[in-house]
Each structure stands twice: as structure tokens, then as C-alpha cells.
Motif scaffolding. Structure first.
Motif, short mmCIF file in Angstrom:
data_model
loop_
_atom_site.label_atom_id
_atom_site.label_comp_id
_atom_site.label_asym_id
_atom_site.label_seq_id
_atom_site.Cartn_x
_atom_site.Cartn_y
_atom_site.Cartn_z
N GLY A 100 0.82 -1.22 0.00
CA GLY A 100 0.00 0.00 0.00
C GLY A 100 0.85 1.26 0.00
O GLY A 100 0.57 2.21 -0.74
N ARG A 101 1.90 1.27 0.81
CA ARG A 101 2.82 2.42 0.83
C ARG A 101 3.52 2.58 -0.52
O ARG A 101 3.63 3.69 -1.05
CB ARG A 101 3.85 2.26 1.95
N ALA A 102 3.98 1.47 -1.08
CA ALA A 102 4.66 1.53 -2.38
C ALA A 102 3.71 2.03 -3.46
O ALA A 102 4.11 2.81 -4.33
CB ALA A 102 5.21 0.15 -2.75
N PHE A 103 2.46 1.60 -3.40
CA PHE A 103 1.47 2.04 -4.38
C PHE A 103 1.30 3.56 -4.33
O PHE A 103 1.28 4.24 -5.36
CB PHE A 103 0.14 1.34 -4.16
N ARG A 104 1.19 4.11 -3.13
CA ARG A 104 1.04 5.56 -3.00
C ARG A 104 2.28 6.28 -3.55
O ARG A 104 2.16 7.33 -4.19
CB ARG A 104 0.75 5.93 -1.54
N ASP A 105 3.46 5.71 -3.33
CA ASP A 105 4.68 6.29 -3.89
C ASP A 105 4.68 6.24 -5.42
O ASP A 105 5.12 7.17 -6.09
CB ASP A 105 5.92 5.56 -3.36
N VAL A 106 4.18 5.14 -5.98
CA VAL A 106 4.07 4.99 -7.43
C VAL A 106 3.20 6.09 -8.01
O VAL A 106 3.54 6.70 -9.03
CB VAL A 106 3.53 3.59 -7.79
N LEU A 107 2.08 6.37 -7.37
CA LEU A 107 1.20 7.43 -7.87
C LEU A 107 1.91 8.78 -7.84
O LEU A 107 1.77 9.58 -8.79
CB LEU A 107 -0.10 7.48 -7.06
N LYS A 108 2.69 9.05 -6.81
CA LYS A 108 3.43 10.32 -6.74
C LYS A 108 4.45 10.42 -7.87
O LYS A 108 4.57 11.47 -8.51
CB LYS A 108 4.14 10.43 -5.39
N VAL A 109 5.20 9.35 -8.10
CA VAL A 109 6.23 9.35 -9.15
C VAL A 109 5.58 9.55 -10.52
O VAL A 109 6.08 10.29 -11.37
CB VAL A 109 7.03 8.02 -9.12
N THR A 110 4.45 8.89 -10.72
CA THR A 110 3.73 8.99 -11.99
C THR A 110 3.21 10.40 -12.23
O THR A 110 3.18 10.87 -13.37
CB THR A 110 2.57 7.98 -12.03
N ARG A 111 2.83 11.08 -11.16
CA ARG A 111 2.23 12.41 -11.29
C ARG A 111 3.24 13.54 -11.20
O ARG A 111 2.86 14.71 -11.31
CB ARG A 111 1.15 12.57 -10.24
N ALA A 112 4.50 13.22 -11.00
CA ALA A 112 5.53 14.26 -10.94
C ALA A 112 5.61 14.94 -12.30
O ALA A 112 5.23 14.38 -13.32
CB ALA A 112 6.88 13.64 -10.59
N ALA A 113 6.09 16.17 -12.29
CA ALA A 113 6.22 16.90 -13.55
C ALA A 113 7.69 17.22 -13.78
O ALA A 113 8.25 18.00 -13.01
CB ALA A 113 5.39 18.17 -13.52
N PRO A 114 8.33 16.64 -14.77
CA PRO A 114 7.81 15.59 -15.64
C PRO A 114 7.79 14.25 -14.90
O PRO A 114 8.50 14.07 -13.92
CB PRO A 114 8.84 15.55 -16.79
N PRO A 115 6.96 13.31 -15.37
CA PRO A 115 6.90 12.00 -14.70
C PRO A 115 8.28 11.34 -14.68
O PRO A 115 9.02 11.41 -15.65
CB PRO A 115 5.93 11.19 -15.56
N ARG A 116 8.61 10.72 -13.55
CA ARG A 116 9.90 10.03 -13.44
C ARG A 116 9.78 8.57 -13.88
O ARG A 116 10.78 7.88 -14.00
CB ARG A 116 10.40 10.13 -12.01
#
Length: 158
Positions: free
Chosen positions: A44-60
């Protein structure tokens, strides 16, 4: 992001994909060639981190969900991550639920995602990690055109 393959919709991961993400990363059979299965809390923690990385500008990284067109059910995840702009490389990974394995969905997702990477990311090379004892995955990556590089396998890339 969304792309279509003959049998899949491959789209950016979102909050509704947490159950699939956790199911895959907590499943001992799925994780057998990757690492030890995660706990639900860790997933669950990793999933929330994945969403942050995906939504970074630009995506990482691009974390994508695979959805069967015929059933509209999610059957897996894939990612283009560890993008190295200096070397113009990215790493590809894919996980499919047990019921979706051996049907060519991973191959289809890989071909579509790699084509997208070459069109939309600053990369000229896509690579994938393959466990030494995972012949099915090795056939998958070789089958879509990735090649084993001498000396690279020792650090986990094929």
C-alpha cells in the motif's frame, strides 16, 4: 496516458488500481522470480509512492495498468522506469495475474509500451531485468527483440 493493443487497454495507473497492485506484489507465486512477497502495508505504501512518481512533472516513470478489452478487467501492470536521459535508456517490467499468464498478454503489453517509450520518452534503448532461473520471462524479452548483452547479465539486465 493510454494506448491500445489488439486485446488490451494499457493506461496510466490510478487510485482504483491499488487492489491489483497489492495482490500482485503480495502474491508468492507472482513474486517468485522478483523478490520476497510484500506485506499488504508495504504494498500500500509503495502504491502511494508509485502514484506520486507517476504524477511528478515531468513524470519520473510510467506505471501502467493492463485491462483486457473483452472483459474490461484489469489483468496486470507494466512499467517504464529508471529512465536515464543521459544514456537514453529505460527499464521495462511487467506482471500479470495468474489467470492472464501464458496467453500472450505480457508480450502484447511489452510491444505496445516499448513502442510508446520510443515515441514519447527520451530513450533509444529499453532493457529488462530477468531472473537467471526464469526461462519464460527470458523467452518473453528475447521474443520481443531485446537482446542479452555479454557482461550486463551479471548486474541483472538482459
Amino acid at each position: 496516458m493510454q494506448l491500445m493493443t489488439p486485446r488490451l487497454i494499457v493506461r496510466s495507473m490510478h487510485e482504483g488500481d491499488e487492489q491489483l497492485y497489492c495482490d500482485l506484489f503480495c502474491d508468492p507465486e507472482t513474486m517468485r522470480h522478483i523478490a520476497a512477497p510484500w506485506t499488504r502495508a508495504d504494498a500500500g505504501r509503495a502504491f502511494r509512492d508509485v502514484l506520486k512518481v507517476t504524477r511528478a512533472a515531468p513524470p519520473r516513470a510510467l506505471f501502467l495498468t493492463l485491462i483486457r478489452k473483452d472483459t474490461q478487467q484489469p489483468i496486470g501492470l507494466c512499467t517504464l522506469q529508471n529512465v536515464d536521459e543521459a544514456r537514453r535508456q529505460a527499464e521495462f517490467g511487467v506482471m500479470v495475474v495468474p489467470a492472464g499468464r501464458t496467453q500472450g498478454f505480457a508480450t502484447e503489453a511489452m510491444v505496445g509500451a516499448i513502442a510508446h517509450a520510443f515515441a514519447a520518452l527520451p530513450v533509444d534503448e529499453v532493457w529488462s531485468r530477468v531472473a537467471l532461473d526464469h526461462a519464460v520471462c527470458e523467452r518473453l524479452v528475447i521474443g520481443v527483440g531485446l537482446v542479452r548483452r555479454p557482461g550486463v547479465l551479471a548486474v541483472g539486465r538482459a
